[in-house]
Scaffold this motif. Structure first.
Motif, PDB file in Angstrom:
ATOM      1  N   ARG A 156       0.841  -1.188   0.000  1.00 17.23           N
ATOM      2  CA  ARG A 156       0.000   0.000   0.000  1.00 17.23           C
ATOM      3  C   ARG A 156       0.882   1.246   0.000  1.00 17.23           C
ATOM      4  O   ARG A 156       1.956   1.245   0.576  1.00 17.23           O
ATOM      5  N   SER A 157       0.405   2.271  -0.656  1.00 15.04           N
ATOM      6  CA  SER A 157       1.196   3.499  -0.746  1.00 15.04           C
ATOM      7  C   SER A 157       1.323   4.190   0.606  1.00 15.04           C
ATOM      8  O   SER A 157       2.252   4.945   0.832  1.00 15.04           O
ATOM      9  N   VAL A 158       0.407   3.918   1.531  1.00 14.83           N
ATOM     10  CA  VAL A 158       0.479   4.575   2.837  1.00 14.83           C
ATOM     11  C   VAL A 158       1.606   4.021   3.688  1.00 14.83           C
ATOM     12  O   VAL A 158       1.930   4.581   4.726  1.00 14.83           O
ATOM     13  N   ASP A 159       2.194   2.888   3.265  1.00 10.84           N
ATOM     14  CA  ASP A 159       3.268   2.279   4.036  1.00 10.84           C
ATOM     15  C   ASP A 159       4.620   2.893   3.740  1.00 10.84           C
ATOM     16  O   ASP A 159       5.633   2.462   4.277  1.00 10.84           O
ATOM     17  N   VAL A 160       4.701   3.856   2.819  1.00 10.21           N
ATOM     18  CA  VAL A 160       5.969   4.494   2.486  1.00 10.21           C
ATOM     19  C   VAL A 160       5.820   5.995   2.648  1.00 10.21           C
ATOM     20  O   VAL A 160       4.722   6.538   2.625  1.00 10.21           O
ATOM     21  N   GLN A 161       6.980   6.641   2.804  1.00 13.96           N
ATOM     22  CA  GLN A 161       7.019   8.085   2.997  1.00 13.96           C
ATOM     23  C   GLN A 161       7.845   8.712   1.877  1.00 13.96           C
ATOM     24  O   GLN A 161       8.682   8.058   1.252  1.00 13.96           O
ATOM     25  N   ALA A 162       7.606   9.973   1.665  1.00 14.93           N
ATOM     26  CA  ALA A 162       8.378  10.714   0.671  1.00 14.93           C
ATOM     27  C   ALA A 162       9.860  10.702   1.033  1.00 14.93           C
ATOM     28  O   ALA A 162      10.223  10.774   2.200  1.00 14.93           O
ATOM     29  N   ASN A 163      10.709  10.564   0.031  1.00 16.17           N
ATOM     30  CA  ASN A 163      12.171  10.528   0.168  1.00 16.17           C
ATOM     31  C   ASN A 163      12.670   9.251   0.838  1.00 16.17           C
ATOM     32  O   ASN A 163      13.809   9.163   1.260  1.00 16.17           O
ATOM     33  N   GLU A 164      11.754   8.265   0.981  1.00 17.93           N
ATOM     34  CA  GLU A 164      12.203   7.008   1.566  1.00 17.93           C
ATOM     35  C   GLU A 164      12.855   6.138   0.504  1.00 17.93           C
ATOM     36  O   GLU A 164      12.333   5.986  -0.575  1.00 17.93           O
ATOM     37  N   PRO A 165      14.048   5.558   0.784  1.00 19.39           N
ATOM     38  CA  PRO A 165      14.684   4.681  -0.201  1.00 19.39           C
ATOM     39  C   PRO A 165      13.922   3.381  -0.355  1.00 19.39           C
ATOM     40  O   PRO A 165      13.479   2.792   0.623  1.00 19.39           O
ATOM     41  N   LEU A 166      13.752   2.914  -1.607  1.00 18.03           N
ATOM     42  CA  LEU A 166      13.017   1.693  -1.923  1.00 18.03           C
ATOM     43  C   LEU A 166      13.911   0.772  -2.741  1.00 18.03           C
ATOM     44  O   LEU A 166      14.726   1.212  -3.549  1.00 18.03           O
TER      45      LEU A 166
END
Length: 445
Positions: free
Chosen positions: A415-425
């Motif tokens: 889900r997109s809510v599980d990540v934050q802006a500028n978080e490395p993936l």
């Protein structure tokens, strides 16, 4: 020596003459101290300094190359007197002699420079400048102490910067003279009071720029030792970026200006709010994961839970079985007699195995095609299951152009809510992996 007694004497070229005179100057005069005013000062694009040294009656051209000029620490001003340590040389292409300046100091300040270097070397030898023992200022302080003059522009710069960046931080001012005969004593007294009060998290020692004499109160050995012994982190912001004092070397952090010292002493309010928001979001995510794991444990525990009624029923069945076994044990005597009778009859009977063997052979013949048929059916089912398993294999799905996205902890992102802006993936492809940083996301409402 070159003689001019007759015309048969070998003559010199101009280049040879200049080269000979240059060698004589370097051997006979060498390096000397010269005092005079600077005029016609020019800084070339290369960083070299070209200027003229003069007094009331004469002048000489001089050059100071970039590497030595960078070590001076200030920009010379025309019309001021300086002492120059230089080598006397000859510029052979034009036949002009000049000075190659290696160092310079303001006239009359030679003793101060010598004292500064002596004290600097002494304290360095004692380990007062070691970075390993320096303290790290608190990133989010509640109170800041400022040691400076109440009339100094540095205080206004610090207060303006603190009101702009961190209005929530209290500022305590410990006044002291920063120039003059009483400055050293007042600075030590004010700093000592700031340390003894234990009311602030970080201390700023600041003042504006000035000459070596103006900043001399910050070269006190007593002040240096007081800074080193302070349990509270101290940030020095004395003078401009090119000004250096003993206090700068001893302080836990050296700022180039008082304004920079105010910026280094704490994080800005905006940055603190952003950090707090990030921590709050991480806390929410951690709480959600804890609740999910607790819910799973509760479900598993509920599945293993047996009600008291079921336990009683089970015990009742066990009791009935035990009662039946006890009753059978009471009638074991007649059963033993019957067993002996049956054994006697069995001994008189001769088993007829021939017919049974033929039946076994026939059964084997009938069983073999059935076994082969069953084996084929199971093989077909196995191939179907393998085909289905291959279709559901994540790597096979990736081969068709999809990708698996994980966060920096290795968890799969659904889900997109599980990540934050500028978080490395971390993105797994059919061939290779990608490490990307999230620029923007769109959550589904």
């Amino acid at each position: 020596m070159y003689s001019t007694a007759n015309s048969t004497t070998r003559s010199l070229t101009v280049s040879q003459l200049n080269r000979h005179i240059a060698a004589l100057l370097e051997q006979q005069v060498g390096r000397i101290w010269v005092e005079g005013e600077i005029s016609n000062f020019t800084q070339a694009a290369s960083g070299h300094w070209y200027f003229t040294i003069k007094d009331e009656r004469a002048a000489v051209k001089a050059v100071m190359f970039r590497g030595r000029a960078l070590r001076v620490g200030f920009m010379p001003k025309q019309g001021e007197k300086y002492r120059f340590y230089a080598a006397v040389t000859l510029y052979e292409p034009r036949g002009d002699y000049q000075l190659q300046v290696e160092s310079l100091q303001r006239a009359g300040l030679g003793d101060l420079h010598a004292e500064f270097e002596r004290l600097k070397q002494k304290l360095a030898d004692e380990g007062l400048f070691d970075s390993a023992s320096k303290k790290t200022p608190c990133r989010v302080p509640q109170r800041i102490g400022v040691v400076t003059s109440l009339a100094a522009a540095a205080l206004r710069d610090v207060l303006t910067t603190m009101r702009r960046r961190a209005p929530h931080v209290e500022v305590y001012v410990y006044p002291a003279a920063v120039q003059g005969e009483e400055a050293q004593e007042q600075l030590c007294t004010a700093l000592g009071k700031a340390i003894a009060d234990q009311a602030v998290d970080t201390i700023l020692l600041v003042r504006g720029g000035g000459s070596l004499e103006d900043l001399w109160s910050f070269n006190s050995e007593r002040l240096a030792r007081l800074i080193k012994a302070s349990p509270i982190p101290i940030i020095s912001g004395v003078g401009h970026e090119t000004d250096v004092t003993i206090a700068d070397f001893v302080a836990d952090v050296r700022a180039p200006t008082p304004t920079a010292a105010a910026e280094l002493c704490c994080a800005s309010q905006a940055q603190s709010n952003a950090d707090l928001l990030g921590l709050f979001r991480r806390l929410q995510q951690c709480q959600a994961r804890i609740l999910e794991r607790a819910s799973l444990r509760l479900d598993r525990a509920t599945g293993r839970l047996v009600s008291p009624e079921q336990r009683i029923l089970h015990r009742r069945q066990q009791l009935q079985q035990l009662v039946a076994r006890m009753q059978r044990s009471a009638t074991i005597q007649p059963q033993q007699q019957q067993l002996r009778y049956l054994q006697h009859r069995l001994l008189r009977c001769v088993p007829q195995t021939q017919g049974a063997r033929q039946q076994v052979v026939l059964a084997q013949k009938r069983l073999q095609p059935l076994v082969q048929q069953q084996l084929q059916q199971h093989q077909q089912r196995l191939r179907a299951v393998c085909h289905t398993l291959h279709a559901l294999n994540p790597e096979a799905i990736v081969d068709r152009g999809y990708a698996i996205v994980r966060n920096q902890h290795g968890d799969i992102i659904k889900r997109s809510v599980d990540v934050q802006a500028n978080e490395p993936l971390h993105i797994q492809l059919a061939q290779g992996h990608l490490l990307v940083k999230l620029k923007q996301k769109h959550d589904l409402l």
